[in-house]
Each structure stands twice: as C-alpha cells, then as structure tokens.
Design an enzyme around this catalytic site. Structure first.
Site, PDB file in Angstrom:
ATOM      1  N   ASP A   1       0.853  -1.188   0.000  1.00 37.97           N
ATOM      2  CA  ASP A   1       0.000   0.000   0.000  1.00 37.97           C
ATOM      3  C   ASP A   1       0.896   1.248   0.000  1.00 37.97           C
ATOM      4  O   ASP A   1       1.809   1.360   0.830  1.00 37.97           O
ATOM      5  CB  ASP A   1      -0.841  -0.058   1.287  1.00 37.97           C
ATOM      6  CG  ASP A   1      -1.977   0.948   1.298  1.00 37.97           C
ATOM      7  OD1 ASP A   1      -2.423   1.356   0.215  1.00 37.97           O
ATOM      8  OD2 ASP A   1      -2.417   1.301   2.419  1.00 37.97           O
TER       9      ASP A   1
ATOM     10  N   ASP B   1      -8.961   0.635   5.983  1.00 39.30           N
ATOM     11  CA  ASP B   1      -8.047   0.435   7.105  1.00 39.30           C
ATOM     12  C   ASP B   1      -8.656   0.996   8.390  1.00 39.30           C
ATOM     13  O   ASP B   1      -8.805   0.297   9.386  1.00 39.30           O
ATOM     14  CB  ASP B   1      -6.703   1.123   6.811  1.00 39.30           C
ATOM     15  CG  ASP B   1      -5.673   0.858   7.894  1.00 39.30           C
ATOM     16  OD1 ASP B   1      -5.936   0.051   8.801  1.00 39.30           O
ATOM     17  OD2 ASP B   1      -4.575   1.458   7.850  1.00 39.30           O
TER      18      ASP B   1
ATOM     19  N   GLU C   1      -1.320   6.054  -8.837  1.00 36.56           N
ATOM     20  CA  GLU C   1      -2.345   7.020  -8.413  1.00 36.56           C
ATOM     21  C   GLU C   1      -2.197   8.342  -9.150  1.00 36.56           C
ATOM     22  O   GLU C   1      -1.088   8.834  -9.349  1.00 36.56           O
ATOM     23  CB  GLU C   1      -2.241   7.255  -6.889  1.00 36.56           C
ATOM     24  CG  GLU C   1      -3.255   8.270  -6.363  1.00 36.56           C
ATOM     25  CD  GLU C   1      -3.337   8.302  -4.824  1.00 36.56           C
ATOM     26  OE1 GLU C   1      -3.208   7.244  -4.186  1.00 36.56           O
ATOM     27  OE2 GLU C   1      -3.526   9.397  -4.272  1.00 36.56           O
TER      28      GLU C   1
HETATM   29  P1  13P Z   1      -9.144   4.588   5.268  1.00 34.55           P
HETATM   30  O1  13P Z   1      -8.321   5.439   6.168  1.00 34.55           O
HETATM   31  O2  13P Z   1     -10.373   5.286   4.815  1.00 34.55           O
HETATM   32  O3  13P Z   1      -9.433   3.253   5.857  1.00 34.55           O
HETATM   33  O4  13P Z   1      -8.277   4.337   3.927  1.00 34.55           O
HETATM   34  C1  13P Z   1      -7.327   3.294   3.868  1.00 34.55           C
HETATM   35  C2  13P Z   1      -6.488   3.367   2.647  1.00 34.55           C
HETATM   36  O5  13P Z   1      -6.774   4.042   1.685  1.00 34.55           O
HETATM   37  C3  13P Z   1      -5.267   2.543   2.631  1.00 34.55           C
HETATM   38  O6  13P Z   1      -4.516   2.767   1.491  1.00 34.55           O
HETATM   39  O1  G3H Z   2      -3.247   4.832   3.557  1.00 40.17           O
HETATM   40  C1  G3H Z   2      -3.065   4.740   4.756  1.00 40.17           C
HETATM   41  C2  G3H Z   2      -3.319   3.448   5.423  1.00 40.17           C
HETATM   42  O2  G3H Z   2      -4.399   3.558   6.310  1.00 40.17           O
HETATM   43  C3  G3H Z   2      -2.082   2.960   6.115  1.00 40.17           C
HETATM   44  O3  G3H Z   2      -1.837   3.695   7.254  1.00 40.17           O
HETATM   45  O4  G3H Z   2       0.580   4.269   6.973  1.00 40.17           O
HETATM   46  O5  G3H Z   2      -0.539   4.359   9.224  1.00 40.17           O
HETATM   47  O6  G3H Z   2      -0.064   2.161   8.142  1.00 40.17           O
HETATM   48  P1  G3H Z   2      -0.367   3.632   7.949  1.00 40.17           P
HETATM   49 ZN    ZN Z   3      -4.576   4.781   0.762  1.00 42.01          ZN
END
Ligand code: 13P
Ligand code: G3H
Ligand code: ZN
Length: 322
Positions: A83, A269, A135
C-alpha cells in the site's frame, strides 16, 4: 492455491459490478479476522501492508502471516499488496520478498515524474509476474509521511488518465474523487445535517469517476480512503474511555454505487482500527481484572471479522465470488 495477482479478480469484479476489499494488515489478529470472514463468505480478498506496517511488524512476519492464511484457506484467492509504495526501491523490495501486487504512489510528484517512476515499477513488476497500482490526484489525510491538508487535495483530472495508463503500463489506477484517509474525513463545516441532526458528508464526485471510465473503458479503478467510520464502533470507543468526537467516513451506499461502476478495489483500514480499538476498550472496562492479551485481542479480532463480513456482503458485493 498460492497467493495470486489481482488480474483475474478485477476482471470478474468489473464485469460483475462488485469490488474487492483491500484491507490493511499490521498483525496476526487482523490477518485472521479478515481472512476468516473472506473464507466464510467465499470472497476473494486483498491484504495490504503499508510502509508503517512493514516497519511495525517486520516485512517477513507480514509475508509469513499472509502465507499462513493462504495455507489455512486454500480456496480463497488472496493478494498480498504493498500500500502506498513511496518509490521504486520500496516496490522492488516487496516484489523480491513475495508480494503479488504493489502500489507506486508518486501522486504528490509532477505528472511526468509520476509517469517515469510508475513505468519503472511496472516494467520490473511485470518481469516478475507482479501487478501494479498507481495514483493520479491526491487525497486529503495522511499517507505514511505525506500529509495533505484538507483543502489542498486535488481531484483526478480525467483528461490525464488515458495518457498515464498507456505510458506507464500499470494494471490499475487509484483516483481522487473526494475520499480521504483516516477517521476524520470531513469537518462538520463540510457536512450538512439531516433531520435527526446527524452529519451528512458531501457526495463523492461520481462525475469524475464516470469521465475516467469513459476514457479508459474496462480499466480497473481503485478507491483509497474508503472507510465508513461506523458510528456504532465510534460510540463504543467514546463510551469506554475514548475521545473521537466528529469522526466521520464515506457513506456505504456511495461505496456500493462505486463498486457497481469501474471501481474494482476499495481500500479500508480505519474501520478495522476502530473495530479493534472498540473491542479492546470495552473489554478492559468490563473486565478490569483481565491481563491476558488473548482475551482482549480476541475481542478486537472478532470485531475485525464482523466488519469485514459486513463490507463483503453489504458494501463490496464480493461474497460467493470464488
Ligand atoms: P481509510 O483510512 O479510509 O481506511 O483508507 C485506507 C487506505 O486508503 C489505505 O490505502
Ligand atoms: O493509507 C493509509 C493506510 O491507512 C495505512 O496507514 O501508513 O498508518 O499504516 P499507515
Ligand atoms: Zn490509501
């Protein structure tokens, strides 16, 4: 079944008018909650790890936790996805360690720099049988070290998507249509109130999504920042010692609509964090004598599982799609 890429999942999801949930994983309980729900509902699933997750849990722990889930649920198609990969090196290290999908997020750089880095990642990934998400446009909120203040986000420009996709060769594209990261997606001032006084967020920019679809027909679109911030969990957190006033997310009916269009991957998330936190907070208040982590983490895991099951059935529509 071993870990798979998202290629076939996205094709079926696009044609079938549903989306695959991409849930962030940071520890064993989260992996278990997500994959148990996916297995029970016969849903494909994407497990994704951010840079922060890889730092917290250690990359190898995450890879092996996910591989354990694959062994336990061999019938469930599962993707292990990076991610918000910050650069080529981060993506390469994930590809080399067994991820089947990576995101290169150069969205805060110029259009040309975004194309160059995304193409470099796509070339390397494709040589190794891995797929790539990139993106265009920026979301408000925090993505690892990049913080975009509300008001400085920018919607995806549909006139750029065709050139971006064809010059980079990426396999899916995250777009910005009004979602944002975290549990506070809108300020109360950005919302209206319904008759019960409940905050109603501004609608997503479906016009931008539809314009993108026209320009890259059949191409899988991704939505980040798609937690709905379920108020029942916010309420539990606040009742049991937490303080999350005005937490607000994306209404689920809007995500359902996006899933019926070209959106094939929906990132969640924050909702899992809320479920985990609500379970643990409530447990501690109700059982002040407990000190066995299996007891309170077990409650957190049960909430993660319930939330994922609800998303699969009622929002994504990915149940019985194995
Ligand atoms: P949320 O914070 O809305 O759960 O988004 C998660 C996300 O986009 C991770 O890449
Ligand atoms: O895009 C953000 C996700 O919620 C991941 O969050 O970078 O705190 O693990 P993080
Ligand atoms: Zn994200």
């Amino acid at each position: 079944m071993a870990l798979v890429t998202s290629t076939e999942m996205f094709k079926k999801a696009y044609d079938g008018g549903y989306a695959i949930g991409a849930f962030n994983v940071n520890n064993m309980e989260i992996v278990q909650g997500i994959t148990e729900a996916a297995a029970e509902l016969k849903s494909p699933v994407i497990l994704q790890a951010s840079a922060g997750a890889r730092k917290y849990a250690n990359n190898d722990y995450l890879v092996h936790l996910v591989k354990a889930a694959v062994e336990l649920h061999p019938e469930v198609p599962m993707v292990l996805h990076l991610d918000h990969g910050a650069d080529f090196e981060t993506c390469k290290s994930c590809i080399d360690s067994g991820f089947t999908s990576v995101m290169i997020d150069y969205s805060s750089h110029s259009f040309e720099e975004n194309i160059a880095e995304s193409k470099k990642v796509a070339d390397y990934a494709h040589d190794h049988g891995v797929v790539v998400e990139a993106e265009l446009g920026t979301l408000a909120g925090i993505e690892d070290d990049v913080k975009v203040e509300a008001g400085n986000e920018s919607y995806t420009r549909p006139e750029e998507v065709e050139e971006f996709v064809s010059r980079t060769g990426v396999d899916s594209l995250a777009i910005a249509i009004g979602t944002s990261h975290g549990a506070y997606k809108f300020t109360p001032e950005q919302c209206t109130r319904n008759e019960q006084g409940i905050l109603v967020p501004p609608p997503l920019r479906f016009d931008v999504l539809e314009e993108c679809m026209k320009r890259i027909p059949g191409f899988p679109i991704v939505l980040h920042g798609s937690s709905s911030v379920p108020q029942e969990y916010v309420k539990i957190i606040n009742e049991f010692g937490g303080a999350m006033p005005d937490a607000i997310g994306i209404p689920e009916d809007q995500l359902r609509k996006a899933a019926q269009l070209a959106v094939c991957k929906i990132n969640i998330d924050s909702d899992l964090r809320l479920g985990m936190t609500a379970g643990i907070r409530k447990h501690f208040v109700e059982h002040p004598d407990h000190f066995d982590p299996r007891q309170y983490l077990g409650d957190g895991r049960a909430n993660v599982k319930a939330i994922v099951a609800h998303k699969i059935k009622d929002v994504l529509g990915s149940d019985n799609k194995i």
